[in-house]
Design an enzyme around this catalytic site. Structure first.
Site, PDB file in Angstrom:
ATOM      1  N   HIS A   1      25.342  80.131  21.192  1.00 46.02           N
ATOM      2  CA  HIS A   1      26.518  80.996  21.382  1.00 46.02           C
ATOM      3  C   HIS A   1      27.548  80.385  22.332  1.00 46.02           C
ATOM      4  O   HIS A   1      28.440  81.088  22.792  1.00 46.02           O
ATOM      5  CB  HIS A   1      26.098  82.350  21.963  1.00 46.02           C
ATOM      6  CG  HIS A   1      25.619  83.339  20.951  1.00 46.02           C
ATOM      7  ND1 HIS A   1      24.550  83.109  20.133  1.00 46.02           N
ATOM      8  CD2 HIS A   1      26.075  84.581  20.600  1.00 46.02           C
ATOM      9  CE1 HIS A   1      24.362  84.175  19.345  1.00 46.02           C
ATOM     10  NE2 HIS A   1      25.270  85.057  19.615  1.00 46.02           N
TER      11      HIS A   1
ATOM     12  N   GLU B   1      29.431  86.233   6.534  1.00 47.88           N
ATOM     13  CA  GLU B   1      30.577  85.464   7.031  1.00 47.88           C
ATOM     14  C   GLU B   1      31.178  84.570   5.965  1.00 47.88           C
ATOM     15  O   GLU B   1      32.394  84.401   5.883  1.00 47.88           O
ATOM     16  CB  GLU B   1      30.173  84.608   8.238  1.00 47.88           C
ATOM     17  CG  GLU B   1      29.902  85.392   9.512  1.00 47.88           C
ATOM     18  CD  GLU B   1      28.497  85.976   9.563  1.00 47.88           C
ATOM     19  OE1 GLU B   1      27.699  85.712   8.642  1.00 47.88           O
ATOM     20  OE2 GLU B   1      28.202  86.712  10.534  1.00 47.88           O
TER      21      GLU B   1
END
Ligand SMILES: Cc1ncc(C[n+]2csc(CCOP(=O)(O)OP(=O)(O)O)c2C)c(N)n1
Ligand SMILES: Cc1ncc(C[n+]2csc(CCOP(=O)(O)OP(=O)(O)O)c2C)c(N)n1
Ligand SMILES: [Mg+2]
Ligand SMILES: [Mg+2]
Lengths: 322, 324, 322, 324
Positions: free
Chosen positions: C128, C58
């Site tokens: 999350h 990322e």
């Protein structure tokens, strides 16, 4: 009564805790020679096993500390630049902070993240001049910004003994502050301190700006009676202490070296107006929205909240109310 | 080096297999909310590696983490209760599938962030050893994780400081839908070599092969060696995540590859090392364990919403709730 | 008048911009098969050169996008999880955001960061389920949180065409909202929208919570006249639009799925009380301080701001004022 | 492969050397605020590598970045004005030493975050090529940077997508006070090998050696090759940062090592390839250039504080200032 600098107060706190508790150890870049001038002498005193130089692997050594904390130690990490916290945001926020809840209380993560020289160091430009304490308040990591040598000592000691992660910002603008300090004692988290009593307006100032607020208050002393409130811990915030002050003065100005939007000044104002009916609209003196510090010294200064702005804000607040 | 114990190894892979199959059923039944990343097909790795560990050792897992927790010896009933979000769960229902942890047996937890646990386990092992224990650690991760910088940094730290961590890469060929060749320049073993970490590749579908490799590595580490890496080649038999049972993604794995992959079944491979009687006994025992686990999980109470933040701060700090 | 889901509105926006401008390209994890169900079909239509699957790197691909933007392209990155923004915080905040100022205006960095499914997805637990939009408002990255399919389309299109970095949060709680949409047009940044007019109190709601606010307003319609203001863009914030509304109603409640301290609700309250004298103290309904979402569904829900809390806040505000 | 041009190469190293010496004086004189990381001793690397580049190529530097910007051909006067924070500076005084950039000649900028620029340059090169140019890129970084995960991720991306980026590691033996051996497990070349990136080590003190290696790599990349890495062994002649001139840190470099290191001087080495007359002519030219640069910088206006945020948003977005 010895005179102590803010920087040496940090050194003392680290030394005292390393001496007091075998579980404490220090890691970071160039901490053995003490490039920050904070960890000076500690490697000699405590050995290179406990005062550990790291490679430039901030993400790994931040999580290494998390693991060591899970196994019962109390790591202290020194970061050379405030924006290195951006690089390890995931490691602190998504892991160290979340472990206790996610494991259902099976563990604790007592890590201290120390940032000596946060905010502008003048001339270090865009990537070295951030003051991102509000980010940590938002995510809920205990956040401390001491203003004085005694508080620097006392809060760092408390941070190291605390059972959750704590970020300690030591503003560049405070590092050379010297004070007569009687005794060095732990300072509780979440307890503010009134540096100067006043009747007309409460100025909340953070970190090095506390000294600016006191100076401005003195300057204006013949016109307005300014109370200077230093929260010391930004999260958890001493809203009770501040409420007491603002209830007396009825007016609020916040001086905050963070960016304006969603910063501590916003939080402080929101928390106060939820509880206290003010005599005048509150005001905040902050960095601009989205601030990036330009290199040229005059611009660097222009972007930081200044004494003139604070004086103006105080005057306007006094006018508004009446 | 621990001796082979085929029955024990079979019990472990069989337990994980059946646990996962039951868990998938509970996902479909709505008792497990949020789905799971099934460990189906990869059981031999967790089982083989954990067979090499001692009581003081620690491990950290992944999003596909049930196998690691079970292989290390966590109570299947409390594990299942965790997946069902019950107070009796390992994490009191606060963690769920991706965070199941049991620190009492050295399981620092599954982890929902790919590549994140390598550095954490390195710090934990280093700390335990500083405190006088003979701990080694295991860091499990997938083939996708070797592209995460944070994991590569952890390789460096472990190697530099000679922290005995066994890095176990479960190479199942894909990171979600991304094939290894599309994501990994060079090779997985090469990633270890870059840091001077010895690496071996093993057939992850044979639990005993994995066990032997893990024991050898652990022995070397225990004798003072630094970290090592095992690349265990494996195949995931089912979906990346159970949401794929509901929403079918484009065929990112060729059907014949799936057939071939599923043909090498670690449970069958290990099972064939047992007599029929022994195998049947284990199967029955596992089934009984899991029946009890399901009953335990489903009959356990759900946590009280008033306690939603109970464990937020280990220090006991209490916070303002969100209400008006 | 076709019925369009929020998710499909995002797909349409991506497709339209990819078709309109060769400089636009998309990258992220599993975007070719469309694991998020947002990028479905785009690889087939535009090719795998422009719809690029990335390895799990990322940090690198976020900075890759920065470099591509510096060289004249307009990358859109899809992130699978909101907390991945923590992992690339450095790359967005310290680089993409700062380049224009640090180079003295030599460049622009038009990157769009799209987070489909931000906030709680129920059952995805602590790592999350974050909703970290306030962090980006604080650092000054343009931050968008559309509530409706039309706004999802219009704001994503505008984000892609914008010359600075923009983060687009598409809340999990809004992804399945469907609406009759006449025409799909760009929506300007920094312009709020009143979904429902009212006289007694202004409720500012963010993202998916806009729908909750409307529902509560309808429920309470016979007791109190609630105006629902949707800022749509959090940074820059439409303070003029909100000031107009609050000046009429005199009361303010903010419904915000972020953590309480230093969140958008604090910013909104601070910005309003600086300008408008309210009839009653403002109130905020938010996640708690430092929230980590526990896994068990009932706990997950308990930590998110809910309709009951909003109704209570509205009632209390109405009582306070009179 | 570009031909050798000893005079040009000498001019570049000499220019950087004298620029840095003048800059250090200006730091001590207070005209440059915040100090600098002098490139002294490492001049041969920037000079040699940039001699291999064409007009369309791009590079990204480091915190020790003056040499890269100058070697690429930025105006020394505007560069010095930047260090002095003047409106005439490359970045209009907004960047300073650690962010000096000149995008008009493909210099994406020095960079104050170690390891950050590798992925940025990879994206830029990829984009330029997509837009039809024959661009290659150079990413400079120090030995410390190879421990940053973000840089290692960039290696992977460049290698995977075959983006022609020349990764140039300036191994000066230390990251601030940390010796390479204390920070790098394995080797720097091994870090490249991990991603299938070819790597060579060169003597960074010989500008011509660097140039030859860089030209060879650039030729291969231009012919369709993927990224390559050059490890240039070098030595920093002075401090990590000029703050060490004021505050002396413990001797972290043994004095005899410093003596040995300074003995291999790239400016002298390249200078010896010129006739005395040629060398004297270049020296005089460089001196004149720098005299003019200093005059230009110091006589240029400082930016107006009212414009502090002028370039904050490329889109022209205006923001609330911080005032009361
Ligand atoms: C840092 C990070 N990036 C992305 C994701 C989303 N994600 C979860 S699992 C996964 C694939 C992981 O692949 P691999 O490491 O090979 O493990 P496997 O799923 O194959 O077991 C992705 C992309 C994540 N959880 N964390
Ligand atoms: C990510 C990051 N970590 C730490 C620093 C602080 N820092 C600046 S330069 C430096 C040392 C860099 O060493 P190296 O890469 O070898 O380059 P050199 O200074 O030797 O040229 C450090 C630690 C930084 N700027 N960025
Ligand atoms: Mg995989
Ligand atoms: Mg170096």
């Amino acid at each position: 009564m010895p005179r102590l600098s803010y920087r040496r107060a940090l050194t003392r706190a680290l030394g005292d805790e390393l001496a007091r508790d075998e579980a404490v150890f220090l890691l970071g870049e160039d901490v053995q020679v003490g490039a920050s001038l904070v960890t000076t002498g500690l490697a000699k005193r405590f050995g290179t096993e406990r005062v550990r130089d790291t490679p430039l692997s901030e993400q790994a050594f931040t999580s290494f500390a998390t693991g060591a904390a899970l196994a019962g130690l109390r790591p202290v990490i020194e970061f050379q630049i405030p924006s290195l916290l951006f690089l390890v945001f995931e490691q602190i926020v998504n892991h160290a902070h979340k472990f206790p809840l996610m494991t259902g209380g099976q563990c604790r993560v007592p890590v201290t993240y120390l940032v000596p020289g946060s905010g502008s160091r003048t001339g270090w430009a865009g990537q070295h001049s951030d003051h991102p304490y509000s980010l940590f308040a938002h995510v809920g990591v205990v956040t401390v910004v001491p203003a004085t040598p005694a508080d620097a000592y006392g809060l760092l000691v408390t941070a190291i003994r605390h059972d959750d992660p704590v970020v300690v910002f030591a503003p560049a603008g405070a590092m050379d502050v010297r004070d007569d300090v009687d005794d060095l004692v732990p300072v509780p988290l979440g307890r503010g301190r009134i540096h100067r009593f006043g009747d007309d307006v409460t100025v909340v100032a953070i970190g090095h700006l506390v000294h600016d607020a006191i100076a401005v208050a003195e300057e204006l002393a013949d016109q307005v009676s300014v109370e200077v409130f230093d929260p010391r811990t930004l999260y958890p915030f001493d809203i009770d202490g501040l409420t007491e002050s603002v209830t007396r003065t009825g007016r609020l100005v916040v001086l905050d070296d963070g960016n304006r939007a969603c910063g501590m000044a916003a939080e402080i104002i929101a928390s106060v107006v939820e509880r206290v009916r003010l005599l005048a609209p509150p005001r905040r003196v902050t960095r601009p929205d989205g601030a990036v510090l330009p290199f040229a010294p005059a611009l660097d200064r222009a972007v930081q909240p200044g004494r003139d702005q604070l004086a103006t804000a105080i005057h306007l607040t006094m006018k508004d109310g009446s | 080096m621990t001796d082979a114990d085929p029955v024990r190894l079979y019990r472990t892979v069989r337990l994980i297999r059946r646990f996962e199959e039951r868990a998938v059923e509970l996902v479909h039944g709505g008792q497990i909310v949020g789905g799971i990343h099934p460990y189906l097909g990869q059981e031999g790795i967790a089982a083989g590696v954990c067979a090499a560990l001692d009581a003081d050792d620690v491990l950290a897992g992944t999003h596909r983490g049930h196998g690691h927790v079970l292989a290390r010896g966590a109570d299947p009933a409390r594990m299942l209760a965790e997946l069902c979000g019950r107070v009796t769960g390992l994490n009191a229902g606060r963690g769920g599938s991706m965070h199941a942890a049991d620190l009492s047996i050295g399981v620092l937890g599954a982890n929902a962030i790919v590549g994140a646990s390598g550095a954490i386990i390195t710090g934990a092992v280093w700390a335990h050893r500083r405190r006088g224990r003979d701990t080694v650690g295991v860091s499990f991760f997938g083939d996708g994780a070797v592209n995460e910088g944070m994991l590569l940094e952890a390789f460096n730290l472990a190697a530099l400081w000679r922290v005995p961590v066994l890095f176990v890469c479960e190479n199942n060929g894909y990171a979600t839908t991304m094939p290894v060749a599309g994501a990994v320049a060079g090779s997985i073993a090469g990633r270890a070599a870059a840091f001077g970490i010895p690496a071996v590749g093993v057939d992850g579908q044979d639990p005993e092969t994995v066990r032997v490799a893990a024991c050898a590595a652990v022995d070397r580490m225990r004798a003072g060696g630094g970290p090592e890496l095992i690349e265990a080649r494996t195949y995931r038999f089912d979906v990346h995540h159970t949401f794929e049972h509901a929403v079918r993604l484009d065929d990112y794995r060729p059907p014949d590859e799936v057939t071939r992959g599923r043909a090498r079944d670690p449970v069958r491979i290990q099972g064939e090392r047992l007599t029929n009687t022994d195998r049947a006994a284990v199967d029955a025992e596992v089934e009984a364990t899991l029946d009890a686990a399901v009953r335990f999980a489903l009959s356990s109470p759900e946590p009280d919403p008033a306690d939603a933040l109970t464990y937020l701060y280990a220090s006991g700090l209490t916070v303002r709730t969100g209400g008006g």
